[in-house]
Each structure stands twice: as structure tokens, then as C-alpha cells.
Motif scaffolding. Structure first.
Motif, PDB file in Angstrom:
ATOM      1  N   GLY A   1       0.815  -1.206   0.000  1.00 46.28           N
ATOM      2  CA  GLY A   1       0.000   0.000   0.000  1.00 46.28           C
ATOM      3  C   GLY A   1       0.846   1.253   0.000  1.00 46.28           C
ATOM      4  O   GLY A   1       1.949   1.268   0.532  1.00 46.28           O
ATOM      5  N   GLY A   2       0.313   2.278  -0.596  1.00 50.32           N
ATOM      6  CA  GLY A   2       1.005   3.557  -0.634  1.00 50.32           C
ATOM      7  C   GLY A   2       2.108   3.568  -1.671  1.00 50.32           C
ATOM      8  O   GLY A   2       2.698   2.525  -1.968  1.00 50.32           O
ATOM      9  N   VAL A   3       2.358   4.759  -2.269  1.00 53.33           N
ATOM     10  CA  VAL A   3       3.414   4.835  -3.277  1.00 53.33           C
ATOM     11  C   VAL A   3       4.350   6.011  -3.070  1.00 53.33           C
ATOM     12  O   VAL A   3       5.474   6.011  -3.554  1.00 53.33           O
ATOM     13  CB  VAL A   3       2.839   4.919  -4.716  1.00 53.33           C
ATOM     14  CG1 VAL A   3       2.318   3.578  -5.158  1.00 53.33           C
ATOM     15  CG2 VAL A   3       1.768   5.992  -4.807  1.00 53.33           C
ATOM     16  N   LYS A   4       3.925   7.012  -2.300  1.00 53.67           N
ATOM     17  CA  LYS A   4       4.703   8.243  -2.301  1.00 53.67           C
ATOM     18  C   LYS A   4       4.565   8.957  -0.959  1.00 53.67           C
ATOM     19  O   LYS A   4       3.525   8.895  -0.315  1.00 53.67           O
ATOM     20  CB  LYS A   4       4.189   9.145  -3.441  1.00 53.67           C
ATOM     21  CG  LYS A   4       5.227  10.101  -3.982  1.00 53.67           C
ATOM     22  CD  LYS A   4       4.841  10.661  -5.327  1.00 53.67           C
ATOM     23  CE  LYS A   4       5.839  11.697  -5.799  1.00 53.67           C
ATOM     24  NZ  LYS A   4       6.420  12.541  -4.771  1.00 53.67           N
ATOM     25  N   SER A   5       5.627   9.681  -0.571  1.00 55.80           N
ATOM     26  CA  SER A   5       5.618  10.293   0.755  1.00 55.80           C
ATOM     27  C   SER A   5       4.636  11.461   0.870  1.00 55.80           C
ATOM     28  O   SER A   5       4.138  11.756   1.933  1.00 55.80           O
ATOM     29  CB  SER A   5       7.019  10.778   1.118  1.00 55.80           C
ATOM     30  OG  SER A   5       7.401  11.807   0.228  1.00 55.80           O
ATOM     31  N   ASN A   6       4.310  12.095  -0.258  1.00 56.40           N
ATOM     32  CA  ASN A   6       3.403  13.242  -0.145  1.00 56.40           C
ATOM     33  C   ASN A   6       2.021  12.966  -0.726  1.00 56.40           C
ATOM     34  O   ASN A   6       1.259  13.876  -1.008  1.00 56.40           O
ATOM     35  CB  ASN A   6       4.020  14.484  -0.804  1.00 56.40           C
ATOM     36  CG  ASN A   6       4.233  14.262  -2.295  1.00 56.40           C
ATOM     37  OD1 ASN A   6       3.975  13.154  -2.795  1.00 56.40           O
ATOM     38  ND2 ASN A   6       4.692  15.275  -2.996  1.00 56.40           N
ATOM     39  N   ALA A   7       1.706  11.687  -0.930  1.00 57.61           N
ATOM     40  CA  ALA A   7       0.385  11.342  -1.469  1.00 57.61           C
ATOM     41  C   ALA A   7      -0.304  10.363  -0.525  1.00 57.61           C
ATOM     42  O   ALA A   7       0.322   9.423  -0.037  1.00 57.61           O
ATOM     43  CB  ALA A   7       0.528  10.718  -2.845  1.00 57.61           C
ATOM     44  N   LEU A   8      -1.589  10.603  -0.288  1.00 57.34           N
ATOM     45  CA  LEU A   8      -2.343   9.669   0.555  1.00 57.34           C
ATOM     46  C   LEU A   8      -2.510   8.339  -0.179  1.00 57.34           C
ATOM     47  O   LEU A   8      -2.750   8.339  -1.388  1.00 57.34           O
ATOM     48  CB  LEU A   8      -3.719  10.265   0.873  1.00 57.34           C
ATOM     49  CG  LEU A   8      -3.705  11.550   1.703  1.00 57.34           C
ATOM     50  CD1 LEU A   8      -5.107  12.139   1.780  1.00 57.34           C
ATOM     51  CD2 LEU A   8      -3.161  11.268   3.102  1.00 57.34           C
ATOM     52  N   PRO A   9      -2.379   7.256   0.527  1.00 57.35           N
ATOM     53  CA  PRO A   9      -2.504   5.948  -0.144  1.00 57.35           C
ATOM     54  C   PRO A   9      -3.946   5.713  -0.610  1.00 57.35           C
ATOM     55  O   PRO A   9      -4.880   5.835   0.180  1.00 57.35           O
ATOM     56  CB  PRO A   9      -2.107   4.949   0.945  1.00 57.35           C
ATOM     57  CG  PRO A   9      -2.342   5.665   2.232  1.00 57.35           C
ATOM     58  CD  PRO A   9      -2.108   7.116   1.968  1.00 57.35           C
ATOM     59  N   GLU A  10      -4.107   5.402  -1.884  1.00 52.36           N
ATOM     60  CA  GLU A  10      -5.454   5.160  -2.424  1.00 52.36           C
ATOM     61  C   GLU A  10      -5.803   3.679  -2.416  1.00 52.36           C
ATOM     62  O   GLU A  10      -6.955   3.306  -2.566  1.00 52.36           O
ATOM     63  CB  GLU A  10      -5.529   5.684  -3.865  1.00 52.36           C
ATOM     64  CG  GLU A  10      -5.432   7.184  -3.921  1.00 52.36           C
ATOM     65  CD  GLU A  10      -5.208   7.688  -5.339  1.00 52.36           C
ATOM     66  OE1 GLU A  10      -4.252   7.215  -5.991  1.00 52.36           O
ATOM     67  OE2 GLU A  10      -5.978   8.544  -5.781  1.00 52.36           O
ATOM     68  N   HIS A  11      -4.786   2.878  -2.250  1.00 53.95           N
ATOM     69  CA  HIS A  11      -5.026   1.426  -2.284  1.00 53.95           C
ATOM     70  C   HIS A  11      -4.082   0.726  -1.311  1.00 53.95           C
ATOM     71  O   HIS A  11      -2.885   1.010  -1.283  1.00 53.95           O
ATOM     72  CB  HIS A  11      -4.783   0.897  -3.709  1.00 53.95           C
ATOM     73  CG  HIS A  11      -4.902  -0.585  -3.829  1.00 53.95           C
ATOM     74  ND1 HIS A  11      -3.806  -1.407  -3.969  1.00 53.95           N
ATOM     75  CD2 HIS A  11      -5.983  -1.391  -3.802  1.00 53.95           C
ATOM     76  CE1 HIS A  11      -4.213  -2.663  -4.040  1.00 53.95           C
ATOM     77  NE2 HIS A  11      -5.527  -2.684  -3.939  1.00 53.95           N
ATOM     78  N   VAL A  12      -4.634  -0.137  -0.492  1.00 50.40           N
ATOM     79  CA  VAL A  12      -3.795  -0.971   0.372  1.00 50.40           C
ATOM     80  C   VAL A  12      -4.407  -2.362   0.402  1.00 50.40           C
ATOM     81  O   VAL A  12      -5.631  -2.522   0.347  1.00 50.40           O
ATOM     82  CB  VAL A  12      -3.649  -0.360   1.801  1.00 50.40           C
ATOM     83  CG1 VAL A  12      -4.978   0.030   2.374  1.00 50.40           C
ATOM     84  CG2 VAL A  12      -2.945  -1.307   2.751  1.00 50.40           C
ATOM     85  N   SER A  13      -3.556  -3.370   0.387  1.00 50.62           N
ATOM     86  CA  SER A  13      -4.112  -4.729   0.399  1.00 50.62           C
ATOM     87  C   SER A  13      -3.306  -5.624   1.325  1.00 50.62           C
ATOM     88  O   SER A  13      -2.116  -5.392   1.566  1.00 50.62           O
ATOM     89  CB  SER A  13      -4.116  -5.310  -1.019  1.00 50.62           C
ATOM     90  OG  SER A  13      -2.810  -5.677  -1.378  1.00 50.62           O
ATOM     91  N   ILE A  14      -4.004  -6.616   1.860  1.00 50.39           N
ATOM     92  CA  ILE A  14      -3.317  -7.634   2.668  1.00 50.39           C
ATOM     93  C   ILE A  14      -3.725  -9.020   2.177  1.00 50.39           C
ATOM     94  O   ILE A  14      -4.778  -9.174   1.545  1.00 50.39           O
ATOM     95  CB  ILE A  14      -3.644  -7.519   4.186  1.00 50.39           C
ATOM     96  CG1 ILE A  14      -5.140  -7.723   4.448  1.00 50.39           C
ATOM     97  CG2 ILE A  14      -3.173  -6.201   4.752  1.00 50.39           C
ATOM     98  CD1 ILE A  14      -5.485  -7.852   5.930  1.00 50.39           C
ATOM     99  N   LEU A  15      -2.862  -9.986   2.434  1.00 45.41           N
ATOM    100  CA  LEU A  15      -3.215 -11.378   2.174  1.00 45.41           C
ATOM    101  C   LEU A  15      -3.100 -12.143   3.488  1.00 45.41           C
ATOM    102  O   LEU A  15      -2.075 -12.085   4.163  1.00 45.41           O
ATOM    103  CB  LEU A  15      -2.290 -11.996   1.122  1.00 45.41           C
ATOM    104  CG  LEU A  15      -2.603 -13.448   0.736  1.00 45.41           C
ATOM    105  CD1 LEU A  15      -2.260 -13.704  -0.727  1.00 45.41           C
ATOM    106  CD2 LEU A  15      -1.874 -14.459   1.617  1.00 45.41           C
ATOM    107  N   VAL A  16      -4.203 -12.785   3.840  1.00 45.08           N
ATOM    108  CA  VAL A  16      -4.218 -13.609   5.050  1.00 45.08           C
ATOM    109  C   VAL A  16      -4.276 -15.072   4.618  1.00 45.08           C
ATOM    110  O   VAL A  16      -5.190 -15.470   3.906  1.00 45.08           O
ATOM    111  CB  VAL A  16      -5.446 -13.309   5.947  1.00 45.08           C
ATOM    112  CG1 VAL A  16      -5.256 -13.920   7.328  1.00 45.08           C
ATOM    113  CG2 VAL A  16      -5.712 -11.827   6.039  1.00 45.08           C
TER     114      VAL A  16
END
Ligand SMILES: *[C@@H]1O[C@H](CO)[C@@H](O)[C@H](O)[C@H]1NC(C)=O
Ligand SMILES: *[C@@H]1O[C@H](CO)[C@@H](O)[C@H](O)[C@H]1NC(C)=O
Ligand SMILES: *[C@@H]1O[C@H](CO)[C@@H](O)[C@H](O)[C@H]1NC(C)=O
Ligand SMILES: [Zn+2]
Length: 589
Positions: free
Chosen positions: A411-426
């Protein structure tokens, strides 16, 4: 094959149990325990197992009857068994055959193009050159086992799967399937210099044979073919019962090989048409609490990868909301981890059978532990104590509990941008009493509660649970759901013949000078083999291979090795077992 956790009962657990005993007796309110107890059993299991214990002629009340030894009386050329076990020239030749197979690097990767997408071998290799060694292996087997390739029908299923059929004379007898896989896990380049012998050259140090796949599981594949070749060479045995060898090509990744083989065999023979299926699995025997236990796995845990994604609106990180998608996901992770699955031990679990064997036959197991195990299906307090001590040890905990591990987060791509997508695998391995749906329900509950808290939508496997709005949404999808395997029965002729023939191997052939009785007990595997595709073909599925016990097999790792003398137990065993099972009366199964 995935490595199993070792012993089910350890001395340290005994001590722990004794110490805690008083506490549990006091703290377990009878009504509460009874509720838990009854709630966890299906009525049928409860009735069958408590009121009608397995009938055995010698000891009708035994929870762990000792299977009668199956002697290979009346087989062709019984002297060949000693030749297989002891002849130096035969051993040298077999070593070369196995090393020859090791030298063909049939590595399988998760991202390989599956053979189904190609029409012929040429286009398959164009699509995915990494399958090339499998064709080499096929050529090698053809050259090495000329009789098997002449007298058996050899079919290539989905290009790379191998099915050998030795047609029996009596079509009323159900066939037997012996399975193994052609593929091996890749060797990481960075580890090459740690190998005693190059992994795809192999080597023999006088005791151990080294090489990738030598233990998992080309030894089994080669051992089975050598057995067939020997039987054909003697020319005496003409099977009444059809013998099938089934070798998948991607057991270590997606298992599409076995899935295609299964479809093929189902269309040819039908459902429940196979007497027994024996695949790789637990090896040799184990010494636990003064007992020698042969432990064919009669069950496998289920499997699920849950991918949970969260989409939220982006923006500049100088004006963030209180919780970014990563923060929200962190809350979900915390909820999931704080709500672990509960341990549960019923007679459905093959482990219960193994524990019964320890309790009834171990000369040294603590008396209190024994008593609790023997009462564990009828006394809630005893059950609770057994569960407590299995639960206290990581090695046994997951034999009675569904596991969950958050293995991937992105998740997240850049220090000054809010993350638009984050994912987890359980990743979850599902215990025999639970189902894929139980696992989904749990994550559904937690995702829904977090979604409501943050005003988010929620999509579960394509279905809208909460409509996505401005704030974003969760997307929960399922990857590779697999129910726990149906547990193979241990109360009939199938188990008795297989187990009884294994007793003969260890008691009469391998250790003729010892008087030890080998106890054959069921086992639960926490990993999965190709048998996950074979459930519909047979009720009697065993994951087991003969051999000698040894430490540090290096399976899936550096210096994979095999105690080479044990390899001949595979050949000796199947040499007589195929003849014994040929005579078996299907009506008794
Ligand atoms: C396979 O054969 C079919 C029918 O002949 C054809 O339509 C298809 O394009 C072929 N696929 C490939 C990958 O060659
Ligand atoms: C949810 O995830 C699945 C699997 O990755 C994907 O196919 C689907 O398009 C996703 N749905 C939404 C609404 O994001
Ligand atoms: C095995 O049993 C026989 C007969 O009961 C006995 O004579 C022999 O000493 C025993 N051997 C061992 C190794 O215990
Ligand atoms: Zn394997």
C-alpha cells in the motif's frame, strides 16, 4: 509435500498439564464445558464414536486396535524381497536411476504458464520454455523403464501429466492408484555454494543421497517405476486389479497436473471407483513416548488465501484524514489477529486416533495424560485438558486449530500522497472441524465492523455487502479456497491391509531381530499434496511413503537428502503389497 510438524505429545506438555490440572478442574464450570462440548460435535459423530466403538475381533473396546500383520504369503518370488533390500549391484543401479532423474531439473515456478493454454508441445515450449525439462524427464523414464513403457498404457494428460495403467484381468476389482509428482521446488541461485553436491548433479556420501527432489519426491516416483519394472521383468505377476501410477507436474505450485489427471480418471472410472490412493506424505515411522508409530496421513487441513483490499480517495498528505487507508487496514489487521481461531479436538480429527494409540499403547506416557486422552470424547473436562496441552505447543497447536497469518501487505506509493489502495493477504490452514465458509464468515464480520466504523463500502467475492460510497470500499476476494480433506476411514479392510503390510515391512523385514510392535495410527497433515484433487475418486486416501527416519531432510531447502537404504523399503513394500492388494476382496472394503 509440505513438512509436517513433529510429535503430537512432548514431555514438557505432560509437566505443564500436571501443573495446570488442579486449576482446570476448578475453573471449568461443568455446564459451560458441557455446552462447548456438545456444540462442537455433530450428533452423528458423537453417537457413532461413543456408543458404538470400532469393533475389532481381538479387542472390541480398543480405541486404537492394532492392525493385524499382513504377511505376503503366496506371492510370486518372495526371495526377491531380500534381493531388493540387500543386493549391492541392484542398489548401485537404482542409485544411478535416481541420480539420473535428479539431474533433470524439473523446477516449477508459481508464475509458469499452465500447459492447458497450449495445443501442442511446440507451442507450449514457446509459451513457457521452463517446461522443457519435463519432456526430458519423460524421455528419460521411457529409456530407463522399457518394460513399463511397453506393457503399460502410458498417457500424457494435459501435455505433462503422466498416467501409467497396468490393466488388471478382472474389471470388477477397483483399481489402485499410486501417486507421486515429477516437479521439484526451485533451487535459489544464492544458495548454490551451500550444497554439498550440486543440486542438479547430486551425489552419494556412502549413506545419504543428495540432490533437489531426492526426497520430495523423485525417490518415490523412481521407486514405484522400478517396482513395476521388476514385476514385469519376472513376468510372474499378472494383476487382476488394475494398477495406476499418477504423476502430476506442478504439485509444488498450483496442482493443475493432478487436477487434470483427476478429471481424466473420473471420466474413465467414475466417482468412488478407486480402492485406494497412496501418495507421498509422512515417511517411515516415528518414535513417540516409547512407541514406534507408522503414521499415514488420513486427512489434510483446508486452505484459503484471503485478499482484502481497501480503496480510498487520494489527496495531498499535508491535509490528511485522521486515518489513511493504511491506518484503517492496520485496525482491521489488529482485529483479525486479536480474534484467533479456537482450538478444537473431536474424533473427526485423525490426531485423535493418534492420541488414542499413544494413550493405549505407550509404556511411558504419564497416567493422567493417558486418562484424559481416553476420556477426551466423552468427558468435556478431559477434552479441555488435552486441548490445553496441545494448544500450549506451537508444533501441535495447529493440528487442532485453524491458523491465520497475515503474509503480505502492500500500500502507498509516495511520501506526499495519501494511499489510495492498500491490500493484505491472510493465509489460513483450516482445521478438519471447520470450513472455508467459517473462515470467510469471521473476516466478513471484522471487515463489516471496520467498514461501518469508517463509512466504507464492502464487496465480498463480487457481492455487495455495503454499497461503496465517497469514502471508498473494501474488496474481499478468495484465492484457492480448499476445504479440509474428507478423512479416510480407519475401521475397515483398507486400513488394515495397508497398515498390516507396513507392519510386516518394519517388523519382519527391516527389524527382524527386534520384537517391537509397530503401531499404525492415523495422522493429520497441515499441508496439501496432489491428493487434494483426488477426493472424488476414493474414500481411502493415504499420504505415506516407506523409508527410514532421519533428521534434516532439507526438503524445499539446501542439501535435500535421503537416507538411501530407506529407499529400498519403497520398492520392497510395493513389490509385495501390489500382490497382496491384488487378492483383496473388494466386498470387504
Ligand atoms: C489451439 O487450437 C485452436 C483450435 O485449432 C485454436 O483456435 C487456438 O488458437 C489454438 N491455440 C494456440 C495457443 O495455439
Ligand atoms: C475485487 O477483487 C477482485 C479480485 O482481484 C477483482 O476481480 C474485482 O474487480 C474487484 N472488485 C472491485 C469492485 O474492486
Ligand atoms: C524377542 O522375543 C523372543 C521370544 O519371546 C526372545 O527370546 C528374544 O530375546 C526377544 N528379543 C529381543 C531383542 O527382545
Ligand atoms: Zn512433494
Amino acid at each position: 509435500m509440505i513438512e509436517k510438524p513433529p510429535l503430537p505429545v512432548h514431555n514438557q506438555m505432560e509437566t505443564r498439564l500436571t501443573k495446570r490440572k488442579a486449576f482446570f478442574i476448578k475453573s471449568c464450570l461443568a455446564t459451560f464445558c458441557t455446552f462447548i462440548f456438545l456444540a462442537t460435535y455433530s450428533a452423528t459423530t458423537f453417537l457413532i464414536n461413543t456408543w458404538f466403538p470400532r469393533a475389532e475381533p481381538d479387542n472390541p473396546d480398543a480405541l486404537c486396535p492394532i492392525v493385524p500383520k499382513a504377511h505376503p504369503d503366496g506371492i510370486h518370488s518372495p526371495k526377491l524381497i531380500q534381493y531388493i533390500l540387500n543386493d549391492d549391484k541392484f542398489h548401485r543401479e537404482e542409485r544411478d536411476r535416481l541420480l539420473g532423474a535428479i539431474q533433470i531439473p524439473t523446477e516449477v515456478y508459481d508464475d509458469m504458464e499452465i500447459p492447458k493454454s497450449a495445443n501442442d508441445s511446440e507451442s507450449l515450449l514457446k509459451l513457457e520454455p521452463r517446461w522443457k525439462p519435463f519432456y526430458k524427464l519423460h524421455e528419460y523414464l521411457e529409456k530407463t523403464y522399457p518394460l513399463a513403457h511397453k506393457h503399460l498404457k502410458v498417457e500424457k494428460i494435459n501435455h505433462l501429466g503422466l498416467v501409467y495403467t497396468w490393466k488388471g484381468g478382472d474389471s470388477d476389482k477397483k483399481p489402485i492408484i499410486l501417486a507421486a509428482h515429477q516437479d521439484v521446488v526451485p533451487v535459489q541461485k544464492a544458495t548454490l555454494d551451500q550444497w554439498t553436491y550440486p543440486p542438479f548433479k547430486g551425489g552419494f556420501d556412502g549413506e545419504y543421497l543428495f540432490g533437489r527432489g531426492v526426497s520430495d519426491c523423485k525417490n518415490l516416483l523412481i521407486g514405484l517405476l522400478t517396482t513395476i519394472e521388476l514385476l514385469l521383468e519376472r513376468g510372474e505377476f499378472k494383476p487382476e486389479r488394475t494398477i495406476i501410477l499418477a504423476f502430476g507436474y506442478d504439485e509444488e505450485s498450483r496442482g493443475t497436473g493432478a487436477a487434470e489427471i483427476s478429471k481424466h480418471l473420473l471420466s474413465r472410472y467414475g466417482a468412488d471407483s478407486i480402492l485406494q490412493i497412496i501418495d507421498e506424505g509422512n515417511e517411515a515411522y516415528e518414535e513417540i513416548e516409547g512407541l514406534k508409530l507408522i503414521l499415514p496421513a488420513t486427512g489434510e487441513k483446508g486452505y484459503l488465501d484471503s485478499v482484502i483490499e481497501l480503496y480510498t480517495p487520494g489527496g495531498h498528505s499535508s491535509v490528511p484524514p485522521k486515518h489513511t487507508s493504511i491506518g484503517i487496514m492496520a485496525q482491521l489487521i489488529t482485529e483479525i489477529e486479536n480474534d484467533a481461531f479456537s482450538p478444537l479436538l473431536t474424533q473427526v480429527n485423525p490426531l485423535m486416533g493418534e492420541l488414542f494409540c499413544l494413550a493405549e499403547h505407550s509404556p511411558i506416557l504419564d497416567k493422567d495424560v493417558k486418562r484424559n486422552i481416553l476420556k477426551a470424547q466423552v468427558d468435556a473436562n478431559a477434552n479441555k485438558q488435552v486441548v490445553e496441552y496441545l494448544d500450549a505447543n506451537l508444533e501441535t497447536k495447529y493440528l487442532i486449530t485453524t491458523s491465520q497469518a497475515i503474509d503480505i501487505v502492500e500500500g502507498g506509493v509516495k511520501s506526499n500522497a495519501l494511499p489510495e489502495h492498500v491490500s493484505i493477504l491472510v493465509n489460513s490452514r483450516i482445521s478438519v472441524e471447520e470450513s472455508v465458509q467459517d473462515v470467510i464468515d469471521k473476516y466478513h464480520f471484522h471487515i463489516e465492523s471496520i467498514a461501518k466504523k469508517f463509512n466504507l463500502g464492502f464487496i465480498l467475492n463480487g457481492e455487495e455487502v455495503i454499497a461503496p460510497g465517497k469514502q471508498g470500499y473494501f474488496n474481499y476476494s478468495l484465492v484457492e479456497p480448499l476445504e479440509p480433506a474428507p478423512v479416510s476411514p480407519i475401521n475397515g479392510e483398507s486400513w488394515n491391509l495397508f497398515g498390516g503390510a507396513l507392519r510386516y515391512l518394519y517388523e519382519d523385514l527391516v527389524f527382524p531381530k527386534s520384537n517391537d510392535t509397530f503401531i499404525v495410527a492415523p495422522f493429520l497433515s497441515t499441508g496439501n499434496t496432489d491428493t487434494k484433487s483426488y477426493w472424488d475418486l476414493s474414500r481411502n486416501i493415504y499420504r505415506y511413503q516407506p523409508g527410514l527416519p532421519f533428521k534434516h531432510s532439507g526438503v524445499h531447502s539446501v542439501d535435500e537428502r535421503l537416507l538411501f537404504d530407506g529407499h529400498f523399503h519403497i520398492i520392497a513394500f510395493y513389490y509385495y503389497y501390489l500382490q497382496i492388494i491384488d487378492e483383496a476382496d473388494d466386498a470387504k472394503f
